[in-house]
Design a protein around this motif. Structure first.
Motif, short mmCIF file in Angstrom:
data_model
loop_
_atom_site.label_atom_id
_atom_site.label_comp_id
_atom_site.label_asym_id
_atom_site.label_seq_id
_atom_site.Cartn_x
_atom_site.Cartn_y
_atom_site.Cartn_z
N ASP A 64 0.84 -1.19 0.00
CA ASP A 64 0.00 0.00 0.00
C ASP A 64 0.89 1.25 0.00
N ARG A 65 0.27 2.40 0.14
CA ARG A 65 1.01 3.65 0.06
C ARG A 65 2.09 3.75 1.14
N ILE A 86 5.05 1.68 0.13
CA ILE A 86 5.74 2.34 -0.98
C ILE A 86 6.57 3.52 -0.47
N ALA A 87 5.98 4.37 0.35
CA ALA A 87 6.67 5.57 0.85
C ALA A 87 7.92 5.21 1.65
N CYS A 122 5.00 11.20 -3.00
CA CYS A 122 4.77 9.76 -3.19
C CYS A 122 3.40 9.67 -3.88
N LEU A 164 1.86 7.19 -5.73
CA LEU A 164 1.12 5.93 -5.90
C LEU A 164 0.37 5.56 -4.63
N ASP A 165 -0.83 4.99 -4.81
CA ASP A 165 -1.64 4.54 -3.68
C ASP A 165 -1.36 3.09 -3.32
N GLY A 166 -0.93 2.29 -4.28
CA GLY A 166 -0.68 0.88 -3.99
C GLY A 166 -0.36 0.10 -5.24
N CYS A 224 0.43 -0.51 -10.75
CA CYS A 224 0.11 0.27 -9.56
C CYS A 224 -1.14 1.10 -9.83
N ALA A 226 -3.26 4.89 -8.64
CA ALA A 226 -3.08 6.20 -8.03
C ALA A 226 -4.30 7.07 -8.25
N SER A 261 -3.83 10.42 -6.87
CA SER A 261 -3.24 11.72 -6.52
C SER A 261 -3.32 12.74 -7.65
N TYR A 314 4.92 9.18 -12.52
CA TYR A 314 4.14 8.05 -12.00
C TYR A 314 4.78 6.73 -12.44
#
Length: 150
Positions: free
Chosen positions: A9-10, A13-14, A24, A26-28, A39, A41, A43, A65
């Motif tokens: 998940d985010r 990733i972060a 950051c 991407l959400d996952g 992935c 996103a 955002s 991205y």
């Protein structure tokens, strides 16, 4: 492709890419295997997106991205609980823009990256972004690993 319930998940990733906070993007991860990753996103719809210029998020930002998806793929392949070796986007080629902007798209982005070749120093990926079943951007990218290491 990997599709288990334990996909990153985010927060995962972060912890593994150099981009923090709102950078950051991407959400996952939806799925991945040794040669590819997908992935997701949302955002691109954030009004405080750090890459907006004059209130707009142009399609060229889709390359960021894709680069982050490639970094996540590298982290997954490394299999470590820490950040992998630094990678730098060395070049992008054959980029095709199929939409003018990202911020006008209400649908979630899907970011696809496919590892085409690579060794210990450089990796070649193809990538494309989709939203609502339509391709928005595609191309190839070379990533240089450990560019700062001596």
């Amino acid at each position: 492709m990997q599709t288990s319930a334990l996909l990153p998940d985010r927060a995962w990733i972060a912890a593994r890419i150099p981009h923090q906070g709102s950078m950051c993007l991407l959400d996952g991860v939806l799925r991945w295997d040794e040669s590819s990753i997908v992935c997701h996103a949302s955002s691109h719809n954030h009004t405080d997106h750090p890459l907006r210029a004059d209130g707009q998020l142009g399609m060229a930002n889709g390359i960021e991205y894709a680069a982050q998806a490639m970094a996540v793929h590298g982290a997954l392949l490394a299999g470590s609980e820490t950040a992998p070796a630094a990678g730098f986007l060395a070049s992008v080629r054959d980029v095709k823009w199929l939409a003018p902007r990202l911020d006008t798209l209400p649908a979630e982005l899907q970011v696809h990256a496919q590892r085409l070749s690579g060794d210990g120093n450089t990796i070649l990926y193809s990538f494309h972004l989709e939203a609502g079943g339509s391709t928005l951007l595609s191309g190839r990218a070379s990533v240089m690993l450990d560019a700062g290491a001596s």
